[in-house]
Write an enzyme that holds these catalytic residues in place. Structure first.
Site, mmCIF file in Angstrom:
data_model
loop_
_atom_site.group_PDB
_atom_site.id
_atom_site.type_symbol
_atom_site.label_atom_id
_atom_site.label_comp_id
_atom_site.label_asym_id
_atom_site.label_seq_id
_atom_site.Cartn_x
_atom_site.Cartn_y
_atom_site.Cartn_z
ATOM 1 N N SER A 69 38.427 74.694 40.424
ATOM 2 C CA SER A 69 39.521 73.796 40.028
ATOM 3 C C SER A 69 40.573 74.412 39.111
ATOM 4 O O SER A 69 41.602 73.770 38.846
ATOM 5 C CB SER A 69 38.951 72.539 39.357
ATOM 6 O OG SER A 69 38.411 71.675 40.328
ATOM 7 N N LYS A 72 44.208 74.390 40.143
ATOM 8 C CA LYS A 72 45.149 73.298 39.872
ATOM 9 C C LYS A 72 46.216 73.671 38.843
ATOM 10 O O LYS A 72 47.224 72.952 38.717
ATOM 11 C CB LYS A 72 44.373 72.060 39.415
ATOM 12 C CG LYS A 72 43.455 71.481 40.495
ATOM 13 C CD LYS A 72 42.751 70.224 40.005
ATOM 14 C CE LYS A 72 41.898 69.585 41.102
ATOM 15 N NZ LYS A 72 40.598 70.237 41.284
ATOM 16 N N SER A 127 40.917 66.538 36.749
ATOM 17 C CA SER A 127 40.727 67.439 37.890
ATOM 18 C C SER A 127 40.544 66.661 39.197
ATOM 19 O O SER A 127 39.744 67.031 40.063
ATOM 20 C CB SER A 127 39.522 68.362 37.655
ATOM 21 O OG SER A 127 39.619 69.526 38.433
ATOM 22 N N LYS A 239 41.681 74.516 31.244
ATOM 23 C CA LYS A 239 41.315 73.916 32.533
ATOM 24 C C LYS A 239 39.944 74.433 32.948
ATOM 25 O O LYS A 239 39.676 75.642 32.893
ATOM 26 C CB LYS A 239 42.340 74.275 33.608
ATOM 27 C CG LYS A 239 42.075 73.609 34.955
ATOM 28 C CD LYS A 239 42.365 72.133 34.895
ATOM 29 C CE LYS A 239 41.848 71.412 36.140
ATOM 30 N NZ LYS A 239 40.378 71.222 36.113
#
Length: 476
Positions: A69, A72, A127, A239
């Site tokens: 993820s 992203k 997310s 993140k």
């Protein structure tokens, strides 16, 4: 004869001194070392300084891994760059059902509508895969086109070992990146104020929508941002990522003073280890490196090195202009090194187009131990500068004289021009001489005195830093 022998001996001594200096410099370069970083559990890791792009720590930084993820980060940047916050995204059936129903989601229904701003918080905090899918569709029309945009933007940033086939990072054999590329992508994203704000947000609320009557409460997954379990001073944002193939991936940004560090770990073996690794790597960066604003150290020297007979020089151009280094330029060095240890290179662009206002006419760069450690643009400010309009003064005087002549006795053009030039020559000469004296005085007051002050402050900071490193403290 004695004088001749003495002169020869002096030349030989100077030559030997130069050779010894060169030999010492070579020896220094050969023994120059970079601070040794910590060992980490992650298979790949990097610490990059944000303003310069300098790599402070590296481990398998160009090897490819599944990003999960943290993909992203690039998706969010593209969405920000290609839409406006108030645009409405309507969720398609594909957006809701073509992503793994067991993956990260916030429960959006088919036909539900969110703004781009709400989508961005859902992407970077929770997310949410269906939100990422829908926003990508909104921007590009379909996922394939958005993936093409991702790869194109990654190449513009400088990525070398990445390929993206979806916006959310769910497993695909053709979807991969490297620690170095992810650091570059994060560095680029941090230049965007909207991204930076959302990236560091702890919680967010999405009010009721056309399909949902209740408020959705979002919370950032990054534990440094939440300040739960782990609390790292100076955290800007982060993140998280995880899939069974990618294992644990984590991007973290922290800033202390002017030093902002980007840390990426890939394929870590556990959730706790990814945070422990990140803390060790960031500590390594902050404890072993210092950042210096080039503007405070180099503006004077840059002015001295500017070619004298150029249109940039304030004394020879009709405009009294200024040359300085960009205030956003920084130099990063290990704490064991000083400013004088860095090798400097100054390049001027002779063909630079000069417009009103701020112009980039060159660049100053530094290397240390064979690494690029910082640089800054050299700026020429061509706005609001006083003029010495020689041509305008001469022309005005000639026109005034011409208006006073008798029409019956027209003046001889050559004789009148000669008289005019002869009359104004001493005046113009006096103005030029006075101007040079004024410039020299201003140079001493405005340039030399501040330079000496900055140098004194720099050596004082350096001495304090050395004293701090040498002292032994007992923490009771």
């Amino acid at each position: 004869m004695k004088k001749l022998i003495l002169s020869i001996l002096c030349i030989i001594s100077l030559s030997l001194s130069c050779l010894n200096t060169n030999a010492f410099a070579s020896a220094y370069e050969d023994t120059d070392t970079w601070p040794q970083g910590p060992s980490v559990y992650a298979e790949a890791a990097i610490v990059m300084e944000a303003s310069t792009g300098l790599i402070l720590y590296e481990k398998n930084i160009h090897n490819t891994y599944y990003p999960a993820s943290i993909t992203k980060i690039l998706s969010a940047l593209l969405i920000i760059e290609n839409s406006s916050p108030g645009e409405v995204v309507t969720f398609s059936r594909d957006a809701v059902f073509k992503v793994d129903l067991d993956s990260s989601r916030i429960g959006i229904d088919v036909g539900e509508q969110l703004t781009i701003q709400q989508c961005l918080y859902g992407i970077l905090l929770e997310s949410a895969n269906e939100v990422t899918y829908a926003a990508a569709e909104h921007v590009a029309g379909n996922i394939e086109e958005f993936a093409r945009m991702m790869n194109e933007r990654a190449k513009e940033i400088g990525c070398m070992n990445s390929n993206f086939v979806n916006p959310h990072g769910l497993p695909d054999d053709n979807h991969y990146t490297s620690a170095y590329d992810m650091a570059l992508i994060t560095r680029e994203a941090l230049k965007n104020d909207t991204f930076r704000k959302i990236f560091g947000t702890r919680t967010y609320q999405i009010p009721p929508t056309n399909k949902q009557s209740e408020t959705r409460y979002l919370r950032n997954h990054h534990k440094f941002v939440l300040k739960q379990e782990y609390n790292y001073d100076g955290t800007v944002g982060g993140k998280t990522g995880y899939t069974s193939k990618a294992r644990y991936t984590l991007v973290t940004v922290a800033k202390r003073g002017d030093l902002e560090l980007i840390c990426v770990v890939l394929k870590d073996d556990s959730s706790s280890h990814q945070y422990e690794d990140t803390m060790k790597l960031l500590d390594f960066g902050f404890n072993n490196f210092s950042i210096y604003p080039i503007y405070e150290l180099e503006s004077v020297d840059v002015q001295k090195e500017t070619p004298f007979f150029t249109r940039y020089n304030s004394m020879l151009d009709y405009a009294n202009t200024s040359i300085k280094t960009d205030e956003k330029g920084y130099l990063v060095l290990p704490n064991t090194a000083s400013f004088e240890d860095a090798k400097r290179e100054v390049i001027f662009y002779p063909e630079a187009e000069i417009n009103e206002g701020r112009n980039v006419i060159g660049k100053i760069s530094y290397t240390y131990g064979g690494k690029y450690v910082g640089g800054a643009d050299i700026l020429f400010n061509n706005a609001d500068t006083p003029k010495l309009n020689h041509y305008y003064v001469d022309r005005k005087e000639v026109q005034n004289n011409a208006g006073e002549t008798n029409e019956d006795n027209p003046p001889d053009d050559d004789s009148e021009q000669t008289k005019s030039n002869g009359y104004f020559r001493p005046v113009i000469t006096a103005i030029i001489v006075g101007f040079f004296v004024l410039v020299i005085g201003l140079y001493f007051v405005l340039v030399e005195m501040p330079r000496l002050k900055r140098r004194k402050a720099y050596y004082k900071r350096r001495a304090e830093r050395k004293r701090y490193m040498d002292d032994n403290y007992l923490d009771l």
